[in-house]
Design a protein around this motif. Structure first.
Motif, short mmCIF file in Angstrom:
data_model
loop_
_atom_site.label_atom_id
_atom_site.label_comp_id
_atom_site.label_asym_id
_atom_site.label_seq_id
_atom_site.Cartn_x
_atom_site.Cartn_y
_atom_site.Cartn_z
N THR A 28 40.89 43.18 -40.66
CA THR A 28 40.69 42.82 -39.23
C THR A 28 39.37 43.01 -38.58
O THR A 28 39.28 44.10 -38.79
CB THR A 28 41.93 43.71 -38.52
OG1 THR A 28 43.26 42.66 -39.13
CG2 THR A 28 42.06 43.49 -36.80
N GLY A 29 38.30 42.90 -37.70
CA GLY A 29 38.20 43.48 -37.23
C GLY A 29 37.91 42.80 -35.78
O GLY A 29 38.31 42.11 -35.18
N THR A 30 36.35 42.97 -35.29
CA THR A 30 36.11 42.86 -33.43
C THR A 30 35.13 41.66 -33.49
O THR A 30 34.00 41.34 -34.49
CB THR A 30 35.89 43.22 -33.18
OG1 THR A 30 36.73 44.19 -33.18
CG2 THR A 30 35.72 43.24 -31.56
N GLY A 42 32.34 41.63 -36.76
CA GLY A 42 31.99 43.37 -37.39
C GLY A 42 33.51 44.17 -37.67
O GLY A 42 35.10 43.86 -37.16
N LEU A 43 32.81 44.83 -38.88
CA LEU A 43 34.95 44.69 -40.00
C LEU A 43 34.64 46.71 -40.08
O LEU A 43 35.61 46.81 -40.56
CB LEU A 43 34.46 44.25 -41.06
CG LEU A 43 35.34 42.81 -40.89
CD1 LEU A 43 34.02 42.19 -42.15
CD2 LEU A 43 35.99 42.21 -40.77
N ASN A 44 33.75 46.74 -39.45
CA ASN A 44 33.77 48.56 -39.56
C ASN A 44 33.56 49.21 -41.42
O ASN A 44 34.20 50.17 -41.47
CB ASN A 44 35.55 49.44 -38.62
CG ASN A 44 34.92 49.30 -37.31
OD1 ASN A 44 33.85 48.96 -36.73
ND2 ASN A 44 35.99 48.79 -36.76
N ASP A 48 29.19 42.60 -42.21
CA ASP A 48 30.70 41.66 -40.98
C ASP A 48 31.18 40.73 -41.99
O ASP A 48 30.44 40.65 -43.27
CB ASP A 48 29.13 40.67 -40.97
CG ASP A 48 28.03 41.78 -39.80
OD1 ASP A 48 29.18 42.75 -39.03
OD2 ASP A 48 27.46 41.87 -39.25
N GLU A 73 39.98 40.95 -30.62
CA GLU A 73 39.90 41.59 -32.43
C GLU A 73 40.51 40.43 -33.27
O GLU A 73 41.63 39.36 -32.42
CB GLU A 73 40.90 42.96 -32.35
CG GLU A 73 41.51 43.14 -33.55
CD GLU A 73 42.85 44.34 -33.56
OE1 GLU A 73 41.63 45.74 -33.50
OE2 GLU A 73 43.70 44.53 -33.72
N SER A 75 42.00 39.32 -36.99
CA SER A 75 42.54 39.20 -37.99
C SER A 75 42.35 37.81 -39.00
O SER A 75 43.24 36.62 -38.57
CB SER A 75 44.12 39.26 -38.01
OG SER A 75 44.26 40.70 -37.82
#
Length: 211
Positions: A28-30, A42-44, A48, A73, A75
């Motif tokens: 999950t990312g933004t 963006g995956l923190n 990426d 957000e 997934s």
């Protein structure tokens, strides 16, 4: 020297992280960027994710911008790890398919009616879509009456039961005929009950008049 070691340590950490990421996992990312071909996520984790438009599962006749915006957000399933540019290829479609197949399996187990949309036909039946999953309905399962041609079914919504679900073979078969037959049987039963009640009421009326 310290700077070189720090850089090497950074590269080692990056390699370890890449090696720990497995294809098939959900992440999950933004959303950070949207264009005509793909969405960047963006995956923190220092990398990426990239989701091609074809893997976003966008509803028919809609564009990416109609469904997603930067900051949302999202997934998706990891489909490829690219060490060269440190990016992950992702698929929202594959994740949706997994979840939608779970819904189909539950409907199959519980004998629950689902609504599907016919998207294409062949001589021996039709293919219908349930969300992201394609389902086959044999021509013999389209109606309680004989069906000669399937072309007229394209674009129609049909209520169906899942008749067969084989995850290994990726085979899902549904029946519209059984839904129709079930309703016909119910109507006949209700009609018989109504006629019986009317006859009993008539007999009671005649008996009351005689008395």
């Amino acid at each position: 020297m310290t700077k070189e070691l720090s850089m090497q340590e950074l590269l080692d950490q990056q390699e370890q992280l890449l090696n720990s990421i497995k294809v098939g996992e959900t992440i999950t990312g933004t959303i950070t960027k949207i264009n005509n071909d793909e969405v960047t996520v963006g995956l923190n984790i220092g990398f990426d994710g990239v989701i091609p438009v074809s893997e976003l599962n966008i509803p028919k006749n809609q564009y990416v911008e109609d469904v997603y915006k930067v900051g949302d957000e999202i997934s998706a399933v990891i489909t490829k790890v690219s060490e060269k540019d440190c990016t992950l290829k992702l698929s929202k479609l594959k994740l949706d398919m997994v979840n939608d197949k779970k819904e189909l399996a539950k409907a199959h187990a519980n004998h629950k009616i689902l609504t599907v949309n016919v998207v294409k036909t062949i001589q021996r039946g039709v293919f219908a879509a349930y969300k992201s999953v394609e389902i086959f309905i044999p021509i013999s399962q389209l109606d309680t009456k004989f069906v000669e041609k399937t072309d007229d079914y394209v674009g129609k919504n049909l209520e169906v039961y899942i008749k067969e679900l084989d995850a290994k073979k990726n085979r899902i078969v549904a029946t519209h005929r059984e839904v129709l037959q079930e309703r016909l049987d119910k109507e006949r039963e209700e009609r018989r009950a109504r006629i019986k009640a009317e006859k009993e009421a008539e007999r009671a009326r005649i008996k009351a008049e005689k008395e």
